[in-house]
Design an enzyme around this catalytic site. Structure first.
Site, PDB file in Angstrom:
ATOM      1  CE  LYS A 155      -2.123  -1.597   3.643  1.00 59.24           C
ATOM      2  NZ  LYS A 155      -3.018  -1.940   4.745  1.00 59.24           N
ATOM      3  CG  ASP A 191      -6.657  -3.938   8.195  1.00 63.85           C
ATOM      4  OD1 ASP A 191      -6.220  -5.077   7.965  1.00 63.85           O
ATOM      5  OD2 ASP A 191      -6.691  -3.041   7.325  1.00 63.85           O
TER       6      ASP A 191
END
Ligand code: BGC
Length: 454
Positions: A155, A191
């Protein structure tokens, strides 16, 4: 109905039933490989055991700090678990400056510790002992609940000196270097795990956690006997463990070549993690807008869209020069638009490209482009979720989901459900729930569970 030219252009994004079935089978095979010790090395989906073995009961109590690093923002949170499935969350968002995302790892952790110290000071908690759950949303090999080695950055992050290191320890050291707060890092989680825990806190049938945001990934509850990588001592008492699939890397060993398009290859070529996270590059918010930019550019160059527009040349020039100019949030706005006014689409093409008064046909075409890119992403996500649901023994499975693409796109949920109806085995029942702050509440729950286990 959009014209045949645009439909032809988008054909590579429209998956046939055969392709869907094939991706599904390959995905299931990768999961099986990831879980088995003998094949783990070759698997693209690493299926890391998280060491989270207790799902929440809803009775958890106490105050916890949480950190959330993994998307465009970094957050510090104070979570109060109140029992009766209730929790309150106070949080503060801090930017992660672009240079820190690719600068030395130690500086990133010093920045995190500094934000944490400011937060603690603001809430007047210097003297309290506070357990902390760290949501670190990158692929990690966990060695225990609070030890996790980063395997690779994703990312847009690429800080030297962190891959292969224990990120829990790096955070601990950064806190110690400052020496101005009594904070114990008690849990490290992904997450997706936070999402699953947070949803399970509300709904005991939750067995899968999914993120479709800047990145894309999932975790699920697996029987310990199927998880070779979990040490035997963790198999004695508890019979389940959350597995972090890391499905963003699915396809990194060639499994998706038969469905990848030229646009996907171009996105990958320009990325800072070439040949990695190929499934993520077709499904997540960091890349979907860029895919649309590339398709739009091709459509303009081949004179299939905005044919009569006087600003065509300028439009092409802006698109060519500005990588990432078509942000993923615009896809949501375009797909939310109503016929024949198309207020969002017209505003976006004017604002970005200076194109005034786009015609209804052009707006329809752009909407179709966005729709095909999103539907393909949703199809892939649905394939992954269905593969996990079909593997879980429970008849009824609730899936907790979060992430900006899922949350803000007006139709993503509908696209996923439609595809899941086709892929989830008969006799199984599923539902999807939006997670409420998985990275905060979920981190506190894992920290609470960690404290209990200790
Ligand atoms: C990371 C995962 C994470 C996902 C969603 C991916 O890039 O590898 O660990 O769960 O993004 O944030």
């Amino acid at each position: 109905m959009v014209d045949v030219e645009i439909r032809e252009l988008m054909q590579p994004f429209v998956l046939s039933d055969y392709q869907v079935q094939e991706v599904y089978s390959r995905f299931c095979l990768e999961i099986a490989k990831g879980l088995r010790r003998t094949t783990h090395e070759q698997a693209s989906t690493k299926c890391f055991p998280t060491y989270v073995q207790d799902l929440p009961t809803g009775d958890e109590m106490g105050k916890y700090l949480a950190l959330d690093l993994g998307g465009t923002n970094f957050r510090v949170l104070l979570v109060t678990l109140k029992g009766h499935h209730e929790a309150t969350v106070e949080s503060q968002i801090y930017a992660v400056p672009k240079d820190l995302m690719v600068g030395p790892g130690v500086e990133l952790f010093d920045h995190i510790a500094e934000c944490l110290a400011k937060f603690v000071a603001k809430h007047d908690m210097h003297n309290a002992y506070l357990p902390l759950g760290f949501t670190f949303s990158f692929p990690c090999i966990q060695m225990g609940l609070r030890e996790a080695k980063l395997t690779r950055w994703t990312k847009g992050f690429n800080c030297p000196g962190v891959e292969g290191e224990d990120v829990g320890l790096m955070l601990h050291d950064a806190i110690q270097r400052r020496g101005d707060a009594e904070i114990a890092v008690v849990a490290l989680l992904n997450d997706t795990t936070g999402t699953l825990m947070s949803c399970a806190h509300r709904n005991p049938d939750c067995r899968v956690g999914v993120i479709v945001g800047t990145g894309c990934n999932a975790c699920y509850v697996e029987h310990v006997d199927n998880v070779d990588l979990l040490d035997t001592e963790f198999k004695r008492i508890q019979k389940q463990v959350i597995v972090n699939v890391e499905w963003g890397a699915f396809g990194d060993h060639g499994q998706l070549e038969f469905v990848r398009t030229d646009y996907d290859r171009e996105v990958d070529r320009k990325s800072i993690n070439r040949s990695e996270q190929l499934f993520e590059k077709m499904t997540s918010g960091m890349y979907l807008g860029e895919l649309v930019r590339l398709v739009l550019l091709r459509a303009l160059e081949r004179n299939k869209i905005f044919k009569l527009n006087t600003k065509r040349a300028a439009f092409v020039a802006v698109l060519q020069k500005n990588v990432d100019i078509f942000e993923t949030k615009y896809i949501s706005e375009v797909e939310a638009d109503s016929f024949p006014e198309f207020p969002n689409t017209r505003r976006i093409v004017k604002q970005l490209f200076g194109v005034e008064k786009a015609t209804v046909e052009d707006c329809q075409k752009l909407k179709y482009i966005c729709e095909c890119v999103t539907k393909r992403a949703a199809t892939f996500v649905a394939i992954g979720i269905s593969g996990l649901i079909n593997k879980i023994i429970d008849r009824r499975v609730v899936v907790g989901i979060d992430g900006s693409v899922y949350r803000y796109h007006p139709k993503f949920d509908g696209y996923i459900r439609e595809m899941m109806q086709k892929l989830v085995k008969p006799g199984k029942e599923f539902d999807i729930m939006l997670s409420e702050d998985g990275s905060g509440r979920g981190a506190a729950l894992v920290a609470a569970v960690a404290s209990k286990t200790k």
